[in-house]
Scaffold this active site. Structure first.
Site, PDB file in Angstrom:
ATOM      1  N   THR A 206     -14.413   9.634   9.644  1.00  0.00           N
ATOM      2  CA  THR A 206     -14.815   8.238   9.689  1.00  0.00           C
ATOM      3  C   THR A 206     -14.904   7.693   8.279  1.00  0.00           C
ATOM      4  O   THR A 206     -15.147   8.445   7.337  1.00  0.00           O
ATOM      5  CB  THR A 206     -16.174   8.051  10.354  1.00  0.00           C
ATOM      6  OG1 THR A 206     -16.437   6.646  10.432  1.00  0.00           O
ATOM      7  CG2 THR A 206     -17.296   8.690   9.573  1.00  0.00           C
TER       8      THR A 206
ATOM      9  N   GLU B 261      -5.323   2.692  13.832  1.00  0.00           N
ATOM     10  CA  GLU B 261      -4.502   1.537  13.446  1.00  0.00           C
ATOM     11  C   GLU B 261      -3.219   1.498  14.259  1.00  0.00           C
ATOM     12  O   GLU B 261      -2.411   2.416  14.232  1.00  0.00           O
ATOM     13  CB  GLU B 261      -4.189   1.591  11.959  1.00  0.00           C
ATOM     14  CG  GLU B 261      -5.348   1.066  11.134  1.00  0.00           C
ATOM     15  CD  GLU B 261      -5.119   1.190   9.629  1.00  0.00           C
ATOM     16  OE1 GLU B 261      -4.145   1.827   9.231  1.00  0.00           O
ATOM     17  OE2 GLU B 261      -5.940   0.643   8.888  1.00  0.00           O
TER      18      GLU B 261
END
Lengths: 403, 403
Positions: free
Chosen positions: B192, B275
């Site tokens: 993360t 993404e």
């Protein structure tokens, strides 16, 4: 060295002939040639490097057996459109069958025939189609057919990749020629799916394998397109001795230099023609603590999707280069790191020298080929990798590959 | 365990308040909030995991110093739009300045304030804008503002990622809440960019850090979007003790189970919102020779561009899974390997069971979430990774990131 022969390839050295034909291997009635044959008038010593993937295609396993036997070889059959990988015992038997049939046609022993395949994994090889081509291929063998062989092994390649070089040594002249197919699934190590190199030098097997190993390490093993490694990667180097020029310890370095020239050219062509790629970038890491860390760092940058998309967008985002180097496992002080785009000093001590340099960096990134140098100031080891940009076309090619 | 609180986040545990505001950090006059503050009514024990990237952003270095000092903390300032990475000594000074100003406003010590940043690397942090927001942020601190904090830390994320859980133990109840931002540059380890977890459990620092480490290893460290690792990755876990429920060796496993629940949920959300990603795939490797090889194999498959583009195209090309497993470094016999798509047995002994299964596999690949299991039959170790497909949108987002 006499320099590169402009249009050379595997049939440039004396005594090598090649042929190609369409076997409709994919079963889609495509008209392009997908089978090829190389044949030498004299038996050849040979050296080889194969994929280190645990999952090895049947032709790789087959050639490894031939190599182990230690005899000379005279021919190589190659096909595109089907990898003959993950095809079990039948896949291996099909290699034996092809070797037997083509050896029979060429009037040589079946152990004198090597096999190479590239294409889709997991689909049975249509071996009957290949057998049916025997007479067509053998009858069309010619000493100016290297380029057609090179075309027949292409899959998603967009350019033919071949070259040749004539080498002058005190012992006399000899020639080395080669062709390769690259495109996707190219990563250290090994950076080509199929590569064939021929030479008319007279050289023993041990020296031949040594030269191949030394050259692979600084050429094909430094190319990365997408970090993946194929089940079929194969480099075959055949030497038939027909130039009469002997290579031994006295002129080994000349031989190696010629081979390096061929392999470096072919490796660069692979990076330049990476799937969907629009440009080739050389990643050079300088002054790493040791050679292993130089490799780690260059490889990490060359394989980073974030870096490769930045190349595609011509965005001189040096922060991604720093982040990628930092994630590589190489030890260095970020506050001492320098980055160059070609000769332009862009980042000094871990920070951009001047934001006005961004435009110059952008202009360099428009070029078809450029070099990015990372100076880690952590030691004295250096290395380089060849990579390409990651474009939307890569996704398109690979999401649709089998359709 | 009482189960997940539907709309919970960092302000769900007792005594935590949060706020968000727009500081126009990118200087593009965007209206969205890009600064956030979390504040606890009581000083907190805290545990943290930071990026292992050699290139660490200033706020990471700053928080590492605070962690080393061993004192309690009461607040976390976070911003998106600028990573404050590769910004040298000024970057670090800016962290100190922010901590001082916000500590002053909150009437606490400056060592009680942690900092986290995410965004573009290599651009100086507009620290004056952040200082100007002090009163706005502090005045709007509220115990139902966790979701606004979670929104303020988003960059290319398309969904807010937060959750909370209430845990029942013999010693009493306590609550854990958390939020995260993910998207690109997500790779083991650490998975993360920024993650904040709060709890009102009463727990000492040693136990808190142990639980965080154990949970990170099987959650965030198993998520990969693009194999890259950020300079800013940070997970902060704050415990203010305000539930009055003590966690010790008697109910540590309950605490860990609750934390795992939170972190597993957040990690999956990151993969699902990778993404450009359109779906999340769990890669499960079973019966590897040992745990290290299980990890190598699952990680290689989860990071392979060829596999990830195949997910994007919904092409059940099991050969790429075999090739990728084979390239991972794990030892296994390809002729014994089984592959499952969800519960469907697809490949047996290294070969497809029946080509008619391709359509069923294709249908499974249409789902938003599915699991691919590779059974290596080489031992008894297993592990799993969360990954996503690699689409043309990933390229688009990352080629244009700074424009």
């Amino acid at each position: 060295m006499l320099g590169k022969v402009s249009y050379g390839g595997v049939t440039t050295p004396a005594g090598f002939r090649a042929a190609s034909a369409s076997g409709d291997i994919k079963g889609k009635k495509a008209e392009r040639d997908d089978c090829g044959l190389i044949c030498s008038d004299e038996p050849c010593e040979f050296a080889a490097v194969f994929t280190s993937n645990v999952v090895k295609a049947a032709p790789v396993l087959y050639d490894m057996e031939i190599l182990k036997k230690g005899g000379k070889v005279s021919a190589v059959f190659a096909n595109s459109g089907n990898a003959n990988a993950c095809t079990g015992a039948d896949g291996y038997k099909n290699c034996q069958k092809i070797a037997e049939v083509y050896a029979d046609g060429l009037e040589i022993k079946s152990e004198s025939v090597l096999i190479a395949s590239t294409g889709v994994i997991g689909v049975p090889l249509p071996v009957e189609k290949i057998i049916d081509l025997k007479d067509v291929l053998i009858d069309s063998l010619a000493d100016d057919n290297g380029i057609n062989f090179a075309k027949a092994i292409m899959t998603t390649d967009t350019t033919v990749k071949e070259t040749a070089v004539c080498v002058e040594t005190k012992a006399g002249l000899f020639t080395i020629g080669g062709c390769t197919k690259g495109a996707g699934m190219i990563a250290p190590s090994l950076a080509t799916m199929l590569s064939f190199i021929t030479t008319d030098a007279l050289i023993d097997r041990k020296l031949l394998q040594l030269a191949l190993n030394e050259c692979v390490d600084v050429t094909f093993n430094r190319v990365t397109v997408d970090g993946d490694m194929s089940t079929n990667d194969t480099i075959l180097l055949l030497a038939n001795g027909m130039s009469g020029t002997k290579v031994d310890e006295n002129n080994y370095e000349d031989f190696k230099a010629g081979l390096l020239d061929i392999m470096d050219y072919l490796a660069r062509q692979i990076a330049l023609d990476g799937e969907g790629a629009s440009r080739m970038i050389t990643i050079e890491v300088k002054n790493a603590a040791n050679f292993e860390e130089a490799k780690l760092c260059a490889s990490k940058i060359a394989n980073s999707p974030l870096v490769k998309t930045m190349f595609a967008g011509c965005d001189p985002n040096w922060g991604r280069l720093m982040a990628s180097a930092g994630a590589s496992g190489a030890e260095f002080d970020p506050d001492k790191t320098d980055i160059y785009f070609n000769d332009m000093h862009y980042v000094s001590g871990g920070k951009i020298i001047d934001y006005s340099l961004e435009e110059k960096a952008y202009n360099i990134m428009q070029e078809m080929q450029y070099t990015i140098t990372i100076d880690l100031h952590a030691g004295s080891s250096m290395t380089k990798f060849y990579t390409c940009d990651l474009t939307q076309d890569y996704i398109k090619i690979n999401a649709d590959y089998r359709s």
